[in-house]
Write an enzyme that holds these catalytic residues in place. Structure first.
Site, mmCIF file in Angstrom:
data_model
loop_
_atom_site.group_PDB
_atom_site.id
_atom_site.type_symbol
_atom_site.label_atom_id
_atom_site.label_comp_id
_atom_site.label_asym_id
_atom_site.label_seq_id
_atom_site.Cartn_x
_atom_site.Cartn_y
_atom_site.Cartn_z
ATOM 1 N N THR A 1 0.823 -1.176 0.000
ATOM 2 C CA THR A 1 0.000 0.000 0.000
ATOM 3 C C THR A 1 0.873 1.248 0.000
ATOM 4 O O THR A 1 1.983 1.224 0.498
ATOM 5 C CB THR A 1 -0.862 -0.014 1.278
ATOM 6 O OG1 THR A 1 -1.490 -1.273 1.315
ATOM 7 C CG2 THR A 1 -1.845 1.113 1.323
ATOM 8 N N THR B 1 -3.157 0.279 -3.244
ATOM 9 C CA THR B 1 -2.448 -0.911 -2.758
ATOM 10 C C THR B 1 -2.527 -2.118 -3.685
ATOM 11 O O THR B 1 -3.462 -2.255 -4.473
ATOM 12 C CB THR B 1 -3.028 -1.324 -1.375
ATOM 13 O OG1 THR B 1 -2.243 -2.358 -0.826
ATOM 14 C CG2 THR B 1 -4.465 -1.800 -1.478
ATOM 15 N N ASN C 1 -1.860 -4.799 -1.707
ATOM 16 C CA ASN C 1 -1.894 -5.470 -0.410
ATOM 17 C C ASN C 1 -0.471 -5.739 0.056
ATOM 18 O O ASN C 1 0.168 -4.859 0.592
ATOM 19 C CB ASN C 1 -2.753 -6.738 -0.403
ATOM 20 C CG ASN C 1 -3.045 -7.171 1.041
ATOM 21 O OD1 ASN C 1 -2.988 -6.349 1.939
ATOM 22 N ND2 ASN C 1 -3.341 -8.431 1.262
ATOM 23 N N ASP D 1 -7.620 -9.883 2.333
ATOM 24 C CA ASP D 1 -8.301 -8.931 3.230
ATOM 25 C C ASP D 1 -9.727 -9.372 3.570
ATOM 26 O O ASP D 1 -10.359 -8.792 4.451
ATOM 27 C CB ASP D 1 -8.327 -7.524 2.606
ATOM 28 C CG ASP D 1 -7.047 -6.752 2.897
ATOM 29 O OD1 ASP D 1 -6.243 -7.218 3.729
ATOM 30 O OD2 ASP D 1 -6.845 -5.685 2.295
ATOM 31 N N SER E 1 -11.220 -3.042 3.941
ATOM 32 C CA SER E 1 -9.892 -2.425 3.974
ATOM 33 C C SER E 1 -9.711 -1.616 5.249
ATOM 34 O O SER E 1 -10.684 -1.258 5.920
ATOM 35 C CB SER E 1 -9.759 -1.496 2.764
ATOM 36 O OG SER E 1 -8.569 -0.749 2.840
ATOM 37 N N GLY F 1 0.261 0.318 5.711
ATOM 38 C CA GLY F 1 0.605 -0.341 6.979
ATOM 39 C C GLY F 1 -0.426 -1.339 7.457
ATOM 40 O O GLY F 1 -0.452 -1.675 8.645
HETATM 41 O O1 DON Z 1 -6.635 -2.535 2.390
HETATM 42 C C1 DON Z 1 -5.980 -2.840 3.371
HETATM 43 O O2 DON Z 1 -6.287 -2.565 4.501
HETATM 44 C C2 DON Z 1 -4.652 -3.553 3.150
HETATM 45 N N1 DON Z 1 -4.698 -4.306 1.936
HETATM 46 C C3 DON Z 1 -3.554 -2.543 3.151
HETATM 47 C C4 DON Z 1 -2.204 -3.147 2.911
HETATM 48 C C5 DON Z 1 -1.075 -2.329 3.336
HETATM 49 O O3 DON Z 1 -1.215 -1.286 3.914
HETATM 50 C C6 DON Z 1 0.265 -2.899 3.066
HETATM 51 N N2 DON Z 1 1.300 -1.973 3.329
HETATM 52 N N3 DON Z 1 2.047 -1.962 4.194
#
Ligand code: DON
Length: 573
Positions: free
Chosen positions: A384, A402, A404, A426, A455, A476
């Site tokens: 992301t 993202t 992911n 997710d 998300s 994150g």
């Molecule tokens: O949508 C979400 O909450 C996750 N797929 C976000 C993934 C993410 O932040 C990865 N980065 N560090």
């Protein structure tokens, strides 16, 4: 057997650990309109990669508005920051026009039409570790290209061809990779070859990647040119769609031509809430982030955080107890609003959130096992990366986007040169089974055909006295919500500058597991001992969040906050 949360460590490691160099990253660079306090008056772009920030600022200088710059930055990040920048993933945009208009765009991926509730379970009904994380079955139908088309159609000023061109140039002529990127690409060499036996632009077959090596992406150049020429149809139909489907057939993935053609992003009404006189404008479901952010702010508003001080034991305790309750709600009540009636009004009521805090005990940590999601009465109808942009007129865009995990599913579409997401992880693959970020869920976030996975992404904008105040967001995983929350209170409660608020060390609790993750030196040793004595399990961890944000000062200038945890850069003019 449940999935362990081991992959969290992988994500953690994809952020570099903090170093003292961090402290120097307060320096925000740029040439025009700078005053002597490092602030800018004409606009600002803050993103995860210097090349992408430069693309955005160039578009603003050419007379493009914040949305033109955002579209250009999104496509540029797909080239120069392939671990998260993407055309094979999805994301969210929160918009605030200079005239006060607010809007939100949901370009989150969707499950394929043939996806099914138990698709990641074995015959005994247990999650098959990695099946939702790597390879062909991990991908949802990408939303980013449609999202950018929609955003540009509604708000763009420059031509589509103009905003696509910088990304095409970067893909065609190549760009110099950073030291961090060279290391990441080298460490993923074997994995990339496993999923892309014919090689990809990300694999160096001759030697190892070094800092400043030129990464040229020929296939991606052609894909971007098709998108430039044909818009949505250049991606969701024709040669690129054929390549995606061929890739799926090679690896028994689910995405079909119909899935691609039927994908559409959705304009949604932003979540709004108040905190100490500031108005928060943030992302509604399919993100849990906006609701959870406002819940957290409402939960702590009655407490004198400023008097206690930043990361003092009382401050940490109240925030952790709020996070515990809010994440318990997230696990039960949040999912794709097109499929599940999210009880938004009740979750966003200050009374509801303050009542949830009523049973917490100063003397001891509340065990997560005794905290359930709040009771909702009746039903209601109704890796992301983040970048923040403000243009000369004061239009603001906050986008989190993202794949992911870092580099998504690791599958690069052969012939089309872009990585596919692993966003299916997710979803809640089984009630109570933690995903890659240790998050649990149930019915609200169960897999269903064409459904969007929940998300945590929280692109947000803050107003003060009816005027733009802050643009903020971060990657994150599960820590996104708590990082955005802490960045906002760092400015509002603890009087930090934008850069200080972004760089400040952070901590995180998410109900389950019942642990407080803490960046090194985030909480001093005395406060840590006091918290431990009350039963809080303090667990050290690497970087939390990678916030890119902009603050408008009372003098009307823009201050950037580029997260020193990455290669992020704020450029103003
Ligand atoms: O949508 C979400 O909450 C996750 N797929 C976000 C993934 C993410 O932040 C990865 N980065 N560090």
């Amino acid at each position: 057997m449940q999935k362990t949360i081991k992959p969290l460590i992988k994500i953690k490691n994809s952020f570099a650990s903090l170093t003292l160099v961090v402290l120097l990253a307060g320096c925000v660079t740029g040439q025009l309109g700078k005053n002597n306090s490092g602030e800018y008056k004409n606009g600002m772009v803050v993103s995860a990669h210097p090349e992408a920030s430069q693309v955005g600022i160039d578009i603003l200088k050419k007379g493009g508005n914040a949305v033109d710059a955002a579209v250009a930055v999104q496509f540029a990040l797909a080239v120069v920051y392939p671990n998260a920048g993407n055309i094979g993933g999805g994301g969210f945009m929160v918009y605030r026009g200079a005239n006060g208009e607010i809007n939100a765009l949901d370009f989150r991926e969707k499950a394929a039409a043939s996806a099914s509730r138990d698709m990641y379970l074995d015959s005994a009904g247990n999650p098959i570790v990695d099946k939702s994380l790597y390879g062909y079955l991990a991908s949802g139908v990408p939303g980013s290209v449609d999202g950018m088309v929609e955003a540009h159609k509604k708000y763009g000023k420059l031509s589509w061809a103009q905003v696509l061109q910088p990304a095409i140039d970067l893909a065609q002529n190549g760009f110099k990779i950073t030291k961090r990127q060279a290391g990441e690409l080298n460490s993923l060499h074997r994995k990339f070859m496993e999923f892309n036996p014919d090689g990809t632009a990300f694999v160096n077959l001759e030697s190892t990647w070094q800092e400043n090596d030129l990464l040229v992406q020929k296939e991606l150049t052609n894909t971007l040119k098709l998108i430039q020429k044909k818009g949505r149809a250049g991606f969701y139909e024709g040669a690129v769609a054929d390549s995606v489907v061929a890739e799926m057939q090679r690896g028994k993935g689910l995405i079909t031509k119909e899935d691609l053609k039927n994908y559409h992003s959705a304009w949604r009404k932003p979540i709004t809430g108040n905190y100490r006189g500031y108005k928060i404008i943030t992302m509604p479901p399919t993100s849990s982030g906006g609701i959870a952010l406002v819940q957290l702010l409402q939960s702590v508003e009655k407490f004198p955080l400023k008097k206690w001080g930043h990361n003092a034991d009382s401050t940490v305790q109240v925030i952790v107890e709020a996070e515990r309750r809010v994440y318990a709600d997230r696990a039960t009540h949040l999912g794709d609003p097109d499929f599940y009636a999210v009880p938004q009004q009740q979750l966003l009521s200050p009374d509801y959130n303050q009542n949830r805090m009523a049973n917490f005990n100063w003397a001891a940590a509340t065990p997560s096992s005794s905290v359930l999601a709040g009771e909702i009465k009746g039903t209601e109808h109704e890796e992301t990366t983040h970048f923040s942009i403000v243009d000369r007129d004061g239009n603001a865009v906050s986008i989190t986007t993202t794949l992911n995990g870092s580099y998504g599913s690791l599958v690069a579409v052969k012939g089309a040169g872009f990585l596919l997401n692993n966003e299916m992880d997710d979803f809640s693959v089984k009630p109570g089974a933690p995903n890659m970020y240790g998050l649990v869920g149930g019915e609200a976030n169960a897999i269903a055909p064409n459904k969007r996975m929940l998300s945590s992404m929280t692109p947000s904008i803050v107003e003060k006295d009816g005027k733009l105040f802050m643009v903020v967001g971060t990657p994150g995983g599960s820590t996104i919500i708590t990082s955005v929350f802490q960045t906002i209170i760092n400015v509002i409660d603890f009087d930090m500058s934008m850069q200080e608020a972004v760089a400040a060390k952070k901590f995180h609790h998410q109900w389950l597991p019942d642990e407080v993750y803490v960046e090194k030196d985030a909480i001093d040793s005395l406060s840590t001992e006091k918290l431990k004595a009350k039963g809080y399990k303090i667990v050290p961890r690497g970087a939390i969040g990678r916030v890119d944000a902009i603050l408008k000062t009372k003098w009307g200038n823009y201050q950037g906050g580029a997260d020193p945890r990455g290669d992020d850069k704020a450029i103003g003019w």
